[in-house]
Design an enzyme around this catalytic site. Structure first.
Site, mmCIF file in Angstrom:
data_model
loop_
_atom_site.group_PDB
_atom_site.id
_atom_site.type_symbol
_atom_site.label_atom_id
_atom_site.label_comp_id
_atom_site.label_asym_id
_atom_site.label_seq_id
_atom_site.Cartn_x
_atom_site.Cartn_y
_atom_site.Cartn_z
ATOM 1 N N SER A 1 -6.727 11.887 -48.814
ATOM 2 C CA SER A 1 -8.215 10.844 -48.572
ATOM 3 C C SER A 1 -7.621 9.815 -49.471
ATOM 4 O O SER A 1 -7.211 9.971 -50.685
ATOM 5 C CB SER A 1 -9.381 11.851 -48.987
ATOM 6 O OG SER A 1 -10.472 10.796 -49.516
ATOM 7 N N ASN B 1 0.813 -1.105 -0.093
ATOM 8 C CA ASN B 1 0.021 0.133 -0.072
ATOM 9 C C ASN B 1 0.809 1.251 -0.048
ATOM 10 O O ASN B 1 0.597 2.202 -0.704
ATOM 11 C CB ASN B 1 -0.841 -0.158 1.192
ATOM 12 C CG ASN B 1 -1.869 -1.130 1.194
ATOM 13 O OD1 ASN B 1 -2.090 -2.063 -0.009
ATOM 14 N ND2 ASN B 1 -2.574 -1.289 2.190
ATOM 15 N N LYS C 1 -8.213 16.065 -51.444
ATOM 16 C CA LYS C 1 -8.178 16.691 -50.022
ATOM 17 C C LYS C 1 -6.855 16.522 -49.159
ATOM 18 O O LYS C 1 -5.873 15.958 -49.535
ATOM 19 C CB LYS C 1 -8.960 15.301 -49.221
ATOM 20 C CG LYS C 1 -10.474 15.296 -49.487
ATOM 21 C CD LYS C 1 -11.086 16.605 -48.919
ATOM 22 C CE LYS C 1 -11.258 16.603 -47.300
ATOM 23 N NZ LYS C 1 -12.318 15.403 -47.016
ATOM 24 N N TYR D 1 -7.016 1.780 2.109
ATOM 25 C CA TYR D 1 -6.717 1.085 0.960
ATOM 26 C C TYR D 1 -7.784 0.087 0.677
ATOM 27 O O TYR D 1 -8.289 -0.512 1.459
ATOM 28 C CB TYR D 1 -5.314 0.548 0.811
ATOM 29 C CG TYR D 1 -5.188 -0.086 -0.501
ATOM 30 C CD1 TYR D 1 -4.499 0.484 -1.355
ATOM 31 C CD2 TYR D 1 -5.567 -1.602 -0.680
ATOM 32 C CE1 TYR D 1 -4.112 -0.040 -2.666
ATOM 33 C CE2 TYR D 1 -5.303 -2.070 -1.854
ATOM 34 C CZ TYR D 1 -4.710 -1.234 -3.173
ATOM 35 O OH TYR D 1 -4.530 -2.047 -4.095
ATOM 36 N N GLU E 1 -7.096 17.356 -35.600
ATOM 37 C CA GLU E 1 -8.528 16.534 -35.409
ATOM 38 C C GLU E 1 -8.203 15.458 -34.475
ATOM 39 O O GLU E 1 -9.053 15.474 -33.304
ATOM 40 C CB GLU E 1 -8.911 15.782 -36.779
ATOM 41 C CG GLU E 1 -9.403 16.917 -37.573
ATOM 42 C CD GLU E 1 -9.759 16.047 -38.979
ATOM 43 O OE1 GLU E 1 -10.965 15.911 -39.192
ATOM 44 O OE2 GLU E 1 -8.863 15.757 -39.626
ATOM 45 N N THR F 1 -16.515 36.370 -32.599
ATOM 46 C CA THR F 1 -17.496 35.867 -31.371
ATOM 47 C C THR F 1 -18.431 35.085 -32.031
ATOM 48 O O THR F 1 -18.926 35.554 -33.158
ATOM 49 C CB THR F 1 -17.654 37.026 -30.538
ATOM 50 O OG1 THR F 1 -18.684 37.874 -31.241
ATOM 51 C CG2 THR F 1 -16.657 37.737 -30.076
ATOM 52 N N HIS F 2 -19.125 34.244 -31.378
ATOM 53 C CA HIS F 2 -20.203 33.307 -32.057
ATOM 54 C C HIS F 2 -19.624 32.603 -33.533
ATOM 55 O O HIS F 2 -20.567 32.722 -34.327
ATOM 56 C CB HIS F 2 -21.391 34.033 -32.041
ATOM 57 C CG HIS F 2 -21.899 34.746 -30.994
ATOM 58 N ND1 HIS F 2 -22.720 34.164 -29.812
ATOM 59 C CD2 HIS F 2 -21.466 36.062 -30.414
ATOM 60 C CE1 HIS F 2 -22.809 35.004 -28.696
ATOM 61 N NE2 HIS F 2 -22.158 36.033 -29.044
#
Ligand code: ARG
Length: 475
Positions: free
Chosen positions: A287, A114, A293, A327, A300, A159-160
């Site tokens: 791609s 532990n 592409k 524990y 991502e 913004t937005h």
């Protein structure tokens, strides 16, 4: 494996070992083997301390140390056979030690797995956190360098996700440098809380033996700036505390979220619609079907991996909720979440730092996007404010001016003075000058605003601050 052939089994009381199914379900060595180096360091420090208090002879401690080091180099070279029936990294190493050196059976004196797992994890984290700190600083530097290479590029700020006001691209990038700096600060604070030695807490209540905890802490580098040992103050807390792991995973989740937002910006900016940047071939993929592409996969994936980093934090919080002191075996579930968080965040920070120099800014396109005169509609309202018009009224007047331009199908900066005055007589010959982009940015002189000189000063400031940063943060 039967308990008889297992030299570190908790035998005595058991007539048989666990069933195969239980063994498979409960083993952790397939992932906690990663702690081996720290397990060996912890054991060496513990053995030295046992010699220091007279439980081992110094000869015994030395041979334990030598044998552990021998095992360590075999593990390092990939010549060690991990045995799942020995459950975890701690038992694997101790069993091997005892097989080679009978006096190894004295090593576990006054110690429990532990406090052993707690000390191993803290030692592992200390090293990893220092690496992460360096990597974060490298990413900050890469962002500053990208900003510096493009320190005159103006883009619309959003913004937005609607065009709002013009900013320097460098100002936008420096926003991430600020976020990462707060991340760094949190991680440095986390390092400080990790840097406390739990060894000597035993299974729950310390030991009847006169263990010298400060001696162990000093050996393992759990010390403050003055070199004083830092040890945990409550044995029950020490072995069941996983706050430092939750804390790190929470800071890591925020790093990940910051990088996910940066990813999103880079993905948008590299789209044909924005066309502000181009990420080099080596950091994009094609791609399999569409020949045209060029996909920003790294960004991502960085965005996507945030899901598991946040998920790991949730897993840990739920894992701890409602655990009675102290524990409980549940705690074994902490490591995969911790390891995955560390690996994911560190590799993402590293690859993002490598990607920044691979980004080319399309200055011409940024310029044309930033020349949208509507970005300066607020400047026109400010111009009226300077003539004494209350802002709410000025906002309304400029709204009507935008509508007029739309109706006349011309850009707002092309309205004639008389067209402007048809909306409000306080417009004059000066009014159209507000549409000069450079003038607009130059007049934003308050701290924190994207005045070009100020942004260049910030870039220079970060440049010199970051040159000095890194490992010194925790020194
Ligand atoms: N493999 C265990 C873990 O990761 C080590 C501690 C085991 N302690 C125990 N009492 N079974 O948590």
């Amino acid at each position: 494996m039967s308990s008889k052939s297992n030299p570190v089994s908790r035998s005595g009381r058991f007539s048989s070992g666990p069933s195969q199914q239980v063994e498979d379900y409960g083993q952790s060595v397939t992932f906690d083997y990663r702690l081996w180096e720290y397990d060996i360091l912890g054991s060496i420090a513990h053995a030295r301390m046992l010699a220091h208090i007279g439980i081992l002879t110094s000869g015994e401690a030395e041979s334990i140390q030598a044998t552990l080091e021998e095992i360590g180099s075999e593990i390092h070279e990939g010549n060690f056979r991990w045995d799942r029936s020995l459950e975890d990294v701690h038992m694997n190493i101790e069993a091997e030690l005892t097989k080679r050196l009978p006096v190894g059976a004295k090593l576990h004196t006054g110690r429990s797995r532990n406090d052993q797992v707690a000390v191993d994890t803290r030692l592992w984290m200390k090293d990893e956190l220092l690496e992460l700190i360096d990597e974060l600083v490298a990413l900050q530097r890469a962002l500053v360098a990208l900003g510096s290479r493009n320190d005159r590029v103006i883009i619309p700020g959003y913004t937005h996700l609607q065009r709002a006001q013009p900013v320097l691209m460098a100002h936008h990038l420096l926003a991430y440098v600020e976020m990462l700096d707060r991340d760094l600060e949190r991680i440095v604070q986390c390092y400080d809380r990790v840097n406390v030695c739990p060894l000597g807490s035993g299974a729950i209540a310390g030991s009847t033996l006169p263990l010298d905890r400060e001696f162990v802490a000093r050996q393992l580098g759990f010390t403050d700036k003055e070199g004083r040992p830092r040890v945990t103050r409550n044995s029950m807390d020490a072995i069941s505390d996983r706050d430092y792991i939750v804390e790190f995973c929470s800071h890591a989740a925020l790093v990940s979220i910051h990088l996910s937002r940066l990813s999103e910006d880079l993905i948008l900016w590299s789209s044909t619609e924005f066309n502000f940047i181009r990420i080099s071939d080596s950091f994009t993929t094609g791609s399999s079907l569409m020949p045209q592409k060029k996909n920003p996969d790294v960004a991502e994936l960085g965005r996507g991996k945030t899901g598991r980093v946040v998920g790991n934090l949730m897993s840990l919080l739920v894992l701890l909720k409602g655990l009675p002191m102290t524990y409980n075996r549940d705690l074994q579930e902490d490591k995969e979440r911790l390891f995955d968080t560390m690996d994911t965040v560190r590799s993402t920070v590293r690859i993002f730092a490598s990607m920044m120099p691979e980004i080319a800014v399309n200055a011409a396109h940024c310029k044309s996007a930033a020349s949208d005169p509507l970005l300066l509609a607020t400047d026109l309202a400010d111009h009226l404010v300077l003539k004494g018009v209350p802002f709410r009224e000025a906002h309304h007047i400029v709204g009507a001016t935008v509508a007029l331009a739309e109706k006349l199908k011309k850009p707002i900066d092309q309205l004639t003075v008389s067209e402007l005055r048809s909306i409000d007589p306080r417009f004059d010959g000066e009014s159209r000058k507000v549409f000069k982009l450079e003038r607009s940015l130059a007049s934003r002189t308050m701290t924190g605003a994207p005045n070009p000189d100020a942004v260049r000063n910030e870039l220079a400031k970060w440049d010199s601050v970051l040159a000095k940063k890194a490992k010194c943060l925790t020194a």
